[in-house]
Design a protein around this motif. Structure first.
Motif, mmCIF file in Angstrom:
data_model
loop_
_atom_site.group_PDB
_atom_site.id
_atom_site.type_symbol
_atom_site.label_atom_id
_atom_site.label_comp_id
_atom_site.label_asym_id
_atom_site.label_seq_id
_atom_site.Cartn_x
_atom_site.Cartn_y
_atom_site.Cartn_z
ATOM 1 N N ALA A 134 0.830 -1.203 0.000
ATOM 2 C CA ALA A 134 0.000 0.000 0.000
ATOM 3 C C ALA A 134 0.867 1.256 0.000
ATOM 4 O O ALA A 134 0.577 2.226 -0.720
ATOM 5 N N LEU A 135 1.932 1.250 0.794
ATOM 6 C CA LEU A 135 2.815 2.410 0.830
ATOM 7 C C LEU A 135 3.537 2.592 -0.504
ATOM 8 O O LEU A 135 3.684 3.722 -0.998
ATOM 9 N N LEU A 136 3.984 1.496 -1.097
ATOM 10 C CA LEU A 136 4.636 1.604 -2.404
ATOM 11 C C LEU A 136 3.655 2.103 -3.452
ATOM 12 O O LEU A 136 4.029 2.872 -4.355
ATOM 13 N N LEU A 137 2.391 1.714 -3.337
ATOM 14 C CA LEU A 137 1.386 2.246 -4.255
ATOM 15 C C LEU A 137 1.265 3.758 -4.101
ATOM 16 O O LEU A 137 1.116 4.484 -5.093
ATOM 17 N N ASP A 138 1.331 4.244 -2.865
ATOM 18 C CA ASP A 138 1.349 5.697 -2.646
ATOM 19 C C ASP A 138 2.455 6.360 -3.460
ATOM 20 O O ASP A 138 2.268 7.438 -4.052
ATOM 21 N N VAL A 139 3.609 5.718 -3.483
ATOM 22 C CA VAL A 139 4.782 6.314 -4.120
ATOM 23 C C VAL A 139 4.656 6.331 -5.638
ATOM 24 O O VAL A 139 4.964 7.337 -6.291
ATOM 25 N N VAL A 140 4.208 5.229 -6.236
ATOM 26 C CA VAL A 140 4.292 5.097 -7.700
ATOM 27 C C VAL A 140 3.056 5.580 -8.428
ATOM 28 O O VAL A 140 3.047 5.645 -9.665
ATOM 29 N N THR A 141 1.981 5.903 -7.702
ATOM 30 C CA THR A 141 0.849 6.539 -8.367
ATOM 31 C C THR A 141 1.166 8.013 -8.595
ATOM 32 O O THR A 141 2.097 8.567 -8.035
ATOM 33 N N GLY A 142 0.346 8.625 -9.383
ATOM 34 C CA GLY A 142 0.555 10.053 -9.658
ATOM 35 C C GLY A 142 0.438 10.324 -11.135
ATOM 36 O O GLY A 142 1.092 9.658 -11.952
ATOM 37 N N PHE A 143 -0.383 11.265 -11.513
ATOM 38 C CA PHE A 143 -0.625 11.564 -12.925
ATOM 39 C C PHE A 143 0.681 11.855 -13.657
ATOM 40 O O PHE A 143 1.569 12.532 -13.140
#
Length: 498
Positions: free
Chosen positions: A225-234
């Motif tokens: 979940a934390l890694l998803l925070d990092v790699v998402t983003g428009f």
């Protein structure tokens, strides 16, 4: 060092915050784990120890000053060798790509990792152009499973799963066009999420089009979940990228599953499971009842979309070869060549027919999720099989999709799906539970996987040092490896700058 390499990303970050741990120490531990363990599994195609230690030292200075760049600052991380990475070749497991060309651009997920201050260790193995559900290539050899290096870790993100499973960095980022993060997660006892399509931007675009997702791979749901925070983003380079999430995927992660309506389908209505897998997944579904969810055994009422998937998949594979000259097919994985010749030259009408099947599947599952918040299935119907093979010995089909019936349907529908460990077979091999949600329900999927993970201890178990293991009796050895693929071949660039 071994104990430090076994810590999760969240544990490392807590240690950095308190001043009890150092990013340099954590990076050295990850590099030592690579040095000691990767020879048995061949997870990395290249490791840049010098650059990693420089990045770790910069991270340490930021933490000491109380100014980390982002939520992943100092976490040792690897990326699958399909993502463009500035200064490092992206070879995609093929001999068709020239390593000496200029490499001056980061893929979106790599750019996000740099922005958060993550320590990039190197790049992990993939089959040629990430085309199949196991990990071997003529360029880089075959990859082994952390629990038994004579077996496959699955694929196509098998190198990332093996790295995470053996403490060679707590994070990796993989791709998933038909199961490619979930398959190796199930075979290696790790966690991987295929997010809703577009949540993690992709650039350059995948040859497999809108089947392809990028997703986090880790040892725990919270780390994923934390890694998803990092790699998402428009990212403007991906025309289908979703807006940047407005809150962390850790928010509400521990809220549990009480009251959720969950469907359990052990076969999706068309699969068949190894008895050990069936037993473990049924026990996992029962555990969700214990956690307060309303669980009903029901199939979603769909047919196997594999024929349509093949048309879309191998048409993409055929397209990717066009830029490598008229003799490219003669220089690729024989299985890939066979798939393209048999299934990748469909007419435009056939491609549109396959797209229509995909649309109908999305409609059917969208309606299904009006009644059910989540769907539970096995991630895979079988445990890991011999390394260097596309299918198990004696398997009736040559296609990798024949033993992955529960993963590729959700690439066609672009739904979020996570694989979480749900136990071990009598032979000591991991099994995976797949938790699927409707599009954009990534938080609910992660929350359910986290609730299950906290209720059991499967995810806390770790494989022994791989060099201390031996092939089990009756398991074929490297003699089963396809021609031109040296089982266990060392990475050409291990220990040097890529």
């Amino acid at each position: 060092m071994a104990e430090l390499a076994g810590l999760t990303a969240l544990e490392l970050l807590d240690g950095y915050r308190r001043g009890a741990l150092s990013p340099v120490e954590a990076t050295r531990a990850a590099l030592q784990a690579i040095e000691e363990r990767d020879g048995a599994v061949n997870a990395f195609v290249a490791v840049d120890a010098e650059q990693a230690l420089e990045a770790a030292a910069a991270s340490e200075r930021r933490w000491r000053a109380g100014e980390p760049l982002g939520p992943g600052d100092g976490v040792p991380t690897s990326v699958k060798d399909v993502f463009h990475t500035r200064g490092w070749p992206t070879l995609r497991g093929t001999r068709l790509i020239d390593a000496e060309r200029r490499w001056d651009e980061d893929a979106p997920c790599v750019a996000r990792l740099r922005e958060t201050g993550a320590v990039l260790l190197g790049k992990t193995t993939t089959p040629e152009f990430a085309w199949k559900g196991v990990t071997d290539s003529a360029r880089h050899g075959s990859t082994g499973n952390p629990w038994d290096p004579s077996l496959t870790p699955g694929g196509s993100s098998g190198g990332s799963a093996a790295a995470v499973g053996l403490g060679m960095g707590p994070w990796s980022v993989g791709t998933d066009g038909g199961g490619s993060v979930r398959i190796p997660a199930a075979f290696t006892g790790t966690v991987a999420l295929k997010p809703t399509y577009g949540l993690v931007p992709l650039y350059p675009a995948s040859p497999f089009g809108t089947l392809a997702h990028a997703g986090p791979m880790a040892r725990t749901v919270a780390d994923a979940a934390l890694l998803l925070d990092v790699v998402t983003g428009f990212d403007s380079r991906d025309w289908s990228a979703l807006p940047t999430p407005t809150r962390s995927f850790l928010d509400g992660l521990d809220d549990g599953v009480s009251g959720l309506r969950i469907a359990f389908s052990p076969t999706l209505g068309f699969g068949r499971n190894d008895p050990a897998i069936e037993r473990l997944v049924r026990a996992a579904a029962e555990r969700f009842r214990d956690l307060g969810a309303v669980v009903e055994e029901v199939d979603p009422g769909i047919e196997d979309p594999v024929e349509a998937f093949h048309v879309l998949w191998f048409a993409g594979a055929a397209k990717v070869l066009e830029g490598y000259g008229p003799d490219a097919r003669e220089r690729i994985d024989p299985g890939l060549r066979r798939g393209i010749e048999e299934l990748g030259e469909a007419s435009a009408a056939a491609f549109l027919d396959a797209t229509a099947v995909r649309v109908a599947l999305g409609v059917a599952l969208g309606r299904f999720h009006e009644a059910y918040d989540l769907l539970l299935t096995p991630t895979l119907p079988i445990p890991a099989f011999a390394r260097g093979r596309d299918t198990p010995v004696g398997w009736p089909s040559p296609h990798w999709t024949s033993w992955t019936p529960y993963t590729y349907p959700f690439n066609m529908t672009q739904q979020p799906a996570v694989s979480v460990p749900c136990g071990f077979t009598e032979d000591g091999l991991p099994a995976g539970l797949q938790v699927v949600g409707p599009r954009h329900a990534d938080r609910t999927v992660l929350r359910a996987a986290r609730a299950y993970e906290r209720a059991v201890d499967w995810g806390t178990r770790r494989p022994a040092r791989p060099e201390a293991q031996h092939p089990r009796p009756g398991v074929p050895d490297a003699g089963s490896t396809p021609a031109g693929v040296p089982a266990g071949a060392p990475s050409a660039s291990r220990g040097r700058t890529p």
